[in-house]
Motif scaffolding. Structure first.
Motif, PDB file in Angstrom:
ATOM      1  N   LEU A  15     -89.606  20.564   5.085  1.00  0.00           N
ATOM      2  CA  LEU A  15     -88.347  21.281   4.940  1.00  0.00           C
ATOM      3  C   LEU A  15     -88.355  22.197   3.720  1.00  0.00           C
ATOM      4  O   LEU A  15     -87.884  23.343   3.789  1.00  0.00           O
ATOM      5  CB  LEU A  15     -87.190  20.281   4.845  1.00  0.00           C
ATOM      6  N   ARG A  19     -87.971  26.257   4.083  1.00  0.00           N
ATOM      7  CA  ARG A  19     -86.908  27.014   3.427  1.00  0.00           C
ATOM      8  C   ARG A  19     -87.478  28.070   2.485  1.00  0.00           C
ATOM      9  O   ARG A  19     -86.922  29.172   2.371  1.00  0.00           O
ATOM     10  CB  ARG A  19     -85.989  26.057   2.681  1.00  0.00           C
ATOM     11  N   LEU A  40     -86.641  14.345  10.091  1.00  0.00           N
ATOM     12  CA  LEU A  40     -86.558  15.733   9.627  1.00  0.00           C
ATOM     13  C   LEU A  40     -85.143  16.276   9.777  1.00  0.00           C
ATOM     14  O   LEU A  40     -84.605  16.899   8.857  1.00  0.00           O
ATOM     15  CB  LEU A  40     -87.560  16.604  10.390  1.00  0.00           C
ATOM     16  N   ALA A  44     -82.606  17.488   6.800  1.00  0.00           N
ATOM     17  CA  ALA A  44     -82.025  18.829   6.795  1.00  0.00           C
ATOM     18  C   ALA A  44     -80.513  18.758   6.695  1.00  0.00           C
ATOM     19  O   ALA A  44     -79.874  19.534   5.977  1.00  0.00           O
ATOM     20  CB  ALA A  44     -82.448  19.593   8.049  1.00  0.00           C
ATOM     21  N   VAL A  79     -84.700  24.069  12.817  1.00  0.00           N
ATOM     22  CA  VAL A  79     -85.148  22.690  12.724  1.00  0.00           C
ATOM     23  C   VAL A  79     -85.018  22.034  14.091  1.00  0.00           C
ATOM     24  O   VAL A  79     -83.938  22.034  14.689  1.00  0.00           O
ATOM     25  CB  VAL A  79     -84.337  21.906  11.674  1.00  0.00           C
TER      26      VAL A  79
END
Length: 221
Positions: A15, A19, A40, A44, A79
Motif C-alpha cells: 500500500l 500510494r 490489504l 487501506a 485496491v
C-alpha cells in the motif's frame, strides 16, 4: 511483494508503494494475493481514517469478471480485495487474468502470501518481477532468501529488497539475497503510513523502482 514470514511488512509496503507511485501520477493497481490471510483492503480502509472497517472494495474476481478490462485511476491506487470465497476460485487463473486485464503501462502490485509455500507460487507465476520485503533479523533474512530462490525458479526474479522497520542496512544484505537494497523503511508505530518519514521513504523507493525498472513501461510523472 514477497517475503519469508507473516508480519514482515508486505501488506504495508504494497500500500505504501502503491500510494507513492500514485503520487507520481501512475495508475496503480494493488491486489491482495494472500487469499488465506487477506488484509490489504482492511489496511487501506484504516489508513484512510474510517476506523479500520473493511471497505466494500471490489475483489480480484470482481475486477476480472467485470468487462474484461481494468481502468485504474491516476489519483489514487485501485485496491482489490481477496475473494469472499477463495476456495471457489483458482488463484493462478484469476491472477493471470488480472495481469491481462490491467493496461501494460499501469504498475500492478500483488501482496503475496508469506514464505515459499504452494500458495505463494501462484502470484509469483503471474508476476514478472518481485520485490522482497523483510526485517533485518537473521531468521527473517534466511526465510527471505528461500522466497527469493523460489521466485527465481518460477521466472519472477527479485529486482530488489525493501528493509522494513530498519534504522540502517548493514553491508552484505544485497549479496545475501542476490539483489540490491532499494529502500529502507523506518520503524514507526502505530500508524506508519501516516508518518511523514515513512511516506518519504516510500516516495524514495518509488523513485528508485521507476528509474531502474519502470521508466520505459509505466505512466509516471
Amino acid at each position: 511483494m514477497a517475503g519469508g514470514k507473516g508480519g514482515s511488512g508486505k501488506t504495508t509496503t504494497t500500500l505504501g508503494l502503491a500510494r507513492a507511485l500514485s503520487r507520481r501520477g501512475a495508475p496503480v493497481v494493488a491486489a491482495d494475493a494472500d487469499w488465506d490471510l487477506p488484509n490489504l483492503a482492511r489496511l487501506a480502509s484504516a489508513a484512510d481514517g474510517d476506523g479500520g472497517s473493511v471497505p466494500d472494495a471490489p475483489t480480484v474476481l470482481d475486477a476480472v469478471r467485470a468487462d474484461g478490462a481494468i481502468r485504474p485511476d491516476r489519483r489514487a491506487p485501485t485496491v482489490l480485495a481477496a475473494p469472499n470465497d477463495p476456495g471457489d476460485a483458482d488463484a493462478g487463473r484469476a491472477l493471470g487474468a488480472l495481469a491481462e486485464a490491467v493496461p501494460d503501462d499501469s504498475p500492478t502490485l500483488l501482496d503475496c502470501p508469506a514464505g515459499a509455500s504452494p500458495d505463494a507460487a501462484a502470484p509469483l507465476r503471474a508476476a514478472d518481477r518481485c520485490l522482497l520485503v523483510t526485517p533485518l533479523r537473521r531468521a527473517a533474512l534466511r526465510d527471505a532468501a528461500k522466497t527469493a530462490a523460489l521466485a527465481r525458479r518460477l521466472g519472477c526474479p527479485p529486482v530488489g529488497t525493501v528493509a522494513v522497520r530498519a534504522e540502517s542496512v548493514p553491508a552484505g544484505v544485497g549479496e545475501l539475497l542476490g539483489c540490491p537494497v532499494l529502500g529502507r523503511i523506518p520503524a514507526v508505530a502505530p500508524e506508519p503510513l501516516s508518518d511523514p518519514s515513512v511516506r518519504a521513504a516510500y516516495d524514495d523507493l518509488a523513485r528508485r523502482l521507476v528509474d531502474e525498472h519502470g521508466a520505459d513501461r509505466w505512466r509516471v510523472a
